[in-house]
Design a protein around this motif. Sequence first.
Motif, PDB file in Angstrom:
ATOM      1  N   ALA A  47      -3.778  -2.445 -13.224  1.00  0.00           N
ATOM      2  CA  ALA A  47      -3.868  -1.011 -12.922  1.00  0.00           C
ATOM      3  C   ALA A  47      -3.203  -0.671 -11.593  1.00  0.00           C
ATOM      4  CB  ALA A  47      -5.335  -0.581 -12.893  1.00  0.00           C
ATOM      5  N   ALA A  48      -3.338  -1.559 -10.619  1.00  0.00           N
ATOM      6  CA  ALA A  48      -2.816  -1.276  -9.275  1.00  0.00           C
ATOM      7  C   ALA A  48      -2.241  -2.549  -8.669  1.00  0.00           C
ATOM      8  CB  ALA A  48      -3.930  -0.709  -8.392  1.00  0.00           C
ATOM      9  N   PRO A  49      -1.069  -2.969  -9.139  1.00  0.00           N
ATOM     10  CA  PRO A  49      -0.496  -4.251  -8.683  1.00  0.00           C
ATOM     11  C   PRO A  49      -0.117  -4.269  -7.207  1.00  0.00           C
ATOM     12  CG  PRO A  49       1.030  -3.082 -10.141  1.00  0.00           C
ATOM     13  CD  PRO A  49      -0.262  -2.328 -10.186  1.00  0.00           C
ATOM     14  N   ASP A  50       0.057  -3.085  -6.614  1.00  0.00           N
ATOM     15  CA  ASP A  50       0.375  -3.055  -5.181  1.00  0.00           C
ATOM     16  C   ASP A  50      -0.835  -3.408  -4.328  1.00  0.00           C
ATOM     17  OD1 ASP A  50       2.966  -2.227  -5.680  1.00  0.00           O
ATOM     18  OD2 ASP A  50       2.422  -0.109  -5.636  1.00  0.00           O
ATOM     19  N   VAL A  51      -2.003  -3.254  -4.903  1.00  0.00           N
ATOM     20  CA  VAL A  51      -3.228  -3.378  -4.109  1.00  0.00           C
ATOM     21  C   VAL A  51      -4.002  -4.657  -4.424  1.00  0.00           C
ATOM     22  CG1 VAL A  51      -5.425  -2.251  -3.518  1.00  0.00           C
ATOM     23  CG2 VAL A  51      -3.384  -0.860  -3.984  1.00  0.00           C
ATOM     24  N   PHE A  52      -3.961  -5.095  -5.674  1.00  0.00           N
ATOM     25  CA  PHE A  52      -4.763  -6.261  -6.079  1.00  0.00           C
ATOM     26  C   PHE A  52      -3.865  -7.378  -6.606  1.00  0.00           C
ATOM     27  CE2 PHE A  52      -7.272  -2.405  -6.855  1.00  0.00           C
ATOM     28  CZ  PHE A  52      -8.410  -2.674  -6.117  1.00  0.00           C
ATOM     29  N   GLU A  53      -4.204  -8.600  -6.238  1.00  0.00           N
ATOM     30  CA  GLU A  53      -3.479  -9.764  -6.738  1.00  0.00           C
ATOM     31  C   GLU A  53      -4.499 -10.835  -7.128  1.00  0.00           C
ATOM     32  OE1 GLU A  53       0.372 -11.695  -5.065  1.00  0.00           O
ATOM     33  OE2 GLU A  53      -1.322 -12.669  -4.054  1.00  0.00           O
ATOM     34  N   VAL A  54      -4.466 -11.254  -8.378  1.00  0.00           N
ATOM     35  CA  VAL A  54      -5.361 -12.328  -8.819  1.00  0.00           C
ATOM     36  C   VAL A  54      -4.626 -13.652  -8.621  1.00  0.00           C
ATOM     37  CG1 VAL A  54      -6.668 -13.292 -10.741  1.00  0.00           C
ATOM     38  CG2 VAL A  54      -6.521 -10.813 -10.454  1.00  0.00           C
ATOM     39  N   ARG A  55      -5.235 -14.526  -7.853  1.00  0.00           N
ATOM     40  CA  ARG A  55      -4.572 -15.779  -7.471  1.00  0.00           C
ATOM     41  C   ARG A  55      -5.129 -16.972  -8.251  1.00  0.00           C
ATOM     42  NH1 ARG A  55      -4.619 -14.252  -1.066  1.00  0.00           N
ATOM     43  NH2 ARG A  55      -3.197 -12.481  -1.266  1.00  0.00           N
ATOM     44  N   ASP A  56      -4.659 -18.151  -7.877  1.00  0.00           N
ATOM     45  CA  ASP A  56      -5.037 -19.369  -8.597  1.00  0.00           C
ATOM     46  C   ASP A  56      -6.536 -19.640  -8.565  1.00  0.00           C
ATOM     47  OD1 ASP A  56      -2.425 -19.765  -9.196  1.00  0.00           O
ATOM     48  OD2 ASP A  56      -2.063 -21.281  -7.652  1.00  0.00           O
ATOM     49  N   ASP A  57      -7.228 -19.030  -7.601  1.00  0.00           N
ATOM     50  CA  ASP A  57      -8.677 -19.221  -7.536  1.00  0.00           C
ATOM     51  C   ASP A  57      -9.424 -18.310  -8.524  1.00  0.00           C
ATOM     52  OD1 ASP A  57      -8.269 -16.791  -6.331  1.00  0.00           O
ATOM     53  OD2 ASP A  57      -9.226 -17.291  -4.429  1.00  0.00           O
ATOM     54  N   ASP A  58      -8.643 -17.574  -9.362  1.00  0.00           N
ATOM     55  CA  ASP A  58      -9.232 -16.654 -10.347  1.00  0.00           C
ATOM     56  C   ASP A  58     -10.081 -15.564  -9.695  1.00  0.00           C
ATOM     57  OD1 ASP A  58      -8.068 -17.492 -12.672  1.00  0.00           O
ATOM     58  OD2 ASP A  58      -9.651 -18.913 -13.176  1.00  0.00           O
ATOM     59  N   LYS A  59      -9.666 -15.174  -8.505  1.00  0.00           N
ATOM     60  CA  LYS A  59     -10.311 -14.067  -7.808  1.00  0.00           C
ATOM     61  C   LYS A  59      -9.250 -13.038  -7.438  1.00  0.00           C
ATOM     62  CE  LYS A  59     -14.366 -16.098  -7.570  1.00  0.00           C
ATOM     63  NZ  LYS A  59     -15.507 -15.604  -8.353  1.00  0.00           N
ATOM     64  N   SER A  60      -9.676 -11.795  -7.424  1.00  0.00           N
ATOM     65  CA  SER A  60      -8.778 -10.726  -7.007  1.00  0.00           C
ATOM     66  C   SER A  60      -8.778 -10.607  -5.491  1.00  0.00           C
ATOM     67  CB  SER A  60      -9.246  -9.408  -7.633  1.00  0.00           C
ATOM     68  OG  SER A  60      -8.431  -8.352  -7.170  1.00  0.00           O
ATOM     69  N   HIS A  61      -7.590 -10.562  -4.915  1.00  0.00           N
ATOM     70  CA  HIS A  61      -7.448 -10.415  -3.472  1.00  0.00           C
ATOM     71  C   HIS A  61      -6.816  -9.059  -3.172  1.00  0.00           C
ATOM     72  CE1 HIS A  61      -8.442 -14.654  -2.539  1.00  0.00           C
ATOM     73  NE2 HIS A  61      -8.047 -14.811  -3.798  1.00  0.00           N
ATOM     74  N   VAL A  62      -7.336  -8.411  -2.159  1.00  0.00           N
ATOM     75  CA  VAL A  62      -6.849  -7.089  -1.787  1.00  0.00           C
ATOM     76  C   VAL A  62      -5.619  -7.263  -0.894  1.00  0.00           C
ATOM     77  CG1 VAL A  62      -7.411  -4.929  -0.620  1.00  0.00           C
ATOM     78  CG2 VAL A  62      -9.157  -6.103  -1.976  1.00  0.00           C
ATOM     79  N   LEU A  63      -4.489  -6.733  -1.346  1.00  0.00           N
ATOM     80  CA  LEU A  63      -3.235  -6.860  -0.592  1.00  0.00           C
ATOM     81  C   LEU A  63      -3.132  -5.779   0.470  1.00  0.00           C
ATOM     82  CD1 LEU A  63      -0.814  -7.495  -3.597  1.00  0.00           C
ATOM     83  CD2 LEU A  63      -1.855  -9.201  -2.095  1.00  0.00           C
ATOM     84  N   ILE A  64      -3.648  -4.597   0.158  1.00  0.00           N
ATOM     85  CA  ILE A  64      -3.610  -3.481   1.111  1.00  0.00           C
ATOM     86  C   ILE A  64      -5.046  -2.998   1.268  1.00  0.00           C
ATOM     87  CG2 ILE A  64      -2.557  -1.274   1.716  1.00  0.00           C
ATOM     88  CD1 ILE A  64      -0.500  -1.726  -0.495  1.00  0.00           C
ATOM     89  N   GLU A  65      -5.664  -3.389   2.354  1.00  0.00           N
ATOM     90  CA  GLU A  65      -7.083  -3.061   2.537  1.00  0.00           C
ATOM     91  C   GLU A  65      -7.308  -1.556   2.669  1.00  0.00           C
ATOM     92  OE1 GLU A  65      -9.393  -4.340   6.101  1.00  0.00           O
ATOM     93  OE2 GLU A  65     -10.168  -5.835   4.699  1.00  0.00           O
ATOM     94  N   ARG A  66      -6.346  -0.882   3.280  1.00  0.00           N
ATOM     95  CA  ARG A  66      -6.432   0.575   3.424  1.00  0.00           C
ATOM     96  C   ARG A  66      -5.210   1.195   2.762  1.00  0.00           C
ATOM     97  NH1 ARG A  66     -10.374   2.263   6.789  1.00  0.00           N
ATOM     98  NH2 ARG A  66     -11.401   0.651   8.024  1.00  0.00           N
ATOM     99  N   PRO A  67      -5.256   1.353   1.443  1.00  0.00           N
ATOM    100  CA  PRO A  67      -4.076   1.873   0.746  1.00  0.00           C
ATOM    101  C   PRO A  67      -3.819   3.343   1.084  1.00  0.00           C
ATOM    102  CG  PRO A  67      -5.854   1.395  -0.811  1.00  0.00           C
ATOM    103  CD  PRO A  67      -6.343   1.005   0.536  1.00  0.00           C
ATOM    104  N   PRO A  68      -2.559   3.748   1.006  1.00  0.00           N
ATOM    105  CA  PRO A  68      -2.224   5.145   1.255  1.00  0.00           C
ATOM    106  C   PRO A  68      -2.769   6.047   0.148  1.00  0.00           C
ATOM    107  CG  PRO A  68      -0.303   3.939   0.479  1.00  0.00           C
ATOM    108  CD  PRO A  68      -1.388   2.927   0.690  1.00  0.00           C
ATOM    109  N   GLU A  69      -2.885   7.321   0.459  1.00  0.00           N
ATOM    110  CA  GLU A  69      -3.422   8.296  -0.499  1.00  0.00           C
ATOM    111  C   GLU A  69      -2.662   8.264  -1.827  1.00  0.00           C
ATOM    112  OE1 GLU A  69      -6.064  10.392  -0.673  1.00  0.00           O
ATOM    113  OE2 GLU A  69      -6.714   9.216   1.037  1.00  0.00           O
ATOM    114  N   ALA A  70      -1.377   7.971  -1.763  1.00  0.00           N
ATOM    115  CA  ALA A  70      -0.555   7.965  -2.974  1.00  0.00           C
ATOM    116  C   ALA A  70      -1.069   6.953  -4.003  1.00  0.00           C
ATOM    117  CB  ALA A  70       0.892   7.662  -2.614  1.00  0.00           C
ATOM    118  N   LEU A  71      -1.807   5.956  -3.536  1.00  0.00           N
ATOM    119  CA  LEU A  71      -2.307   4.923  -4.458  1.00  0.00           C
ATOM    120  C   LEU A  71      -3.756   5.171  -4.877  1.00  0.00           C
ATOM    121  CD1 LEU A  71      -0.765   1.714  -2.839  1.00  0.00           C
ATOM    122  CD2 LEU A  71      -0.078   2.826  -4.968  1.00  0.00           C
TER     123      LEU A  71
END
Length: 64
Positions: free
Chosen positions: A19-43
């Motif tokens: 849904a939001a690939p700019d903000v969330f990335e699921v890594r090898d640990d099978d957990k979602s990591h937040v790439l942009i902790e404070r995303p801009p309003e556009a997201l």
Amino acid sequence: MKVVVDQHLCEGNSRCSEAAPDVFEVRDDDKSHVLIERPPEALREKVKLAARLCPRQAISIIED
Ligand code: SF4
């Protein structure tokens, strides 16, 4: 707006990163990591969609 993923609830099924690939990335640990902790309003809508789609309710949106 601040985005937090509860790592204990997350089961790594990648609904958020689809849904939001700019903000969330699921890594090898099978957990979602937040790439942009404070995303801009556009997201905002994408982040809200990710939170809604998350089957574990692991995503919190904290308003500043
Ligand atoms: S949608 Fe929820 S459970 Fe799935 S990877 Fe994202 S945060 Fe984790």
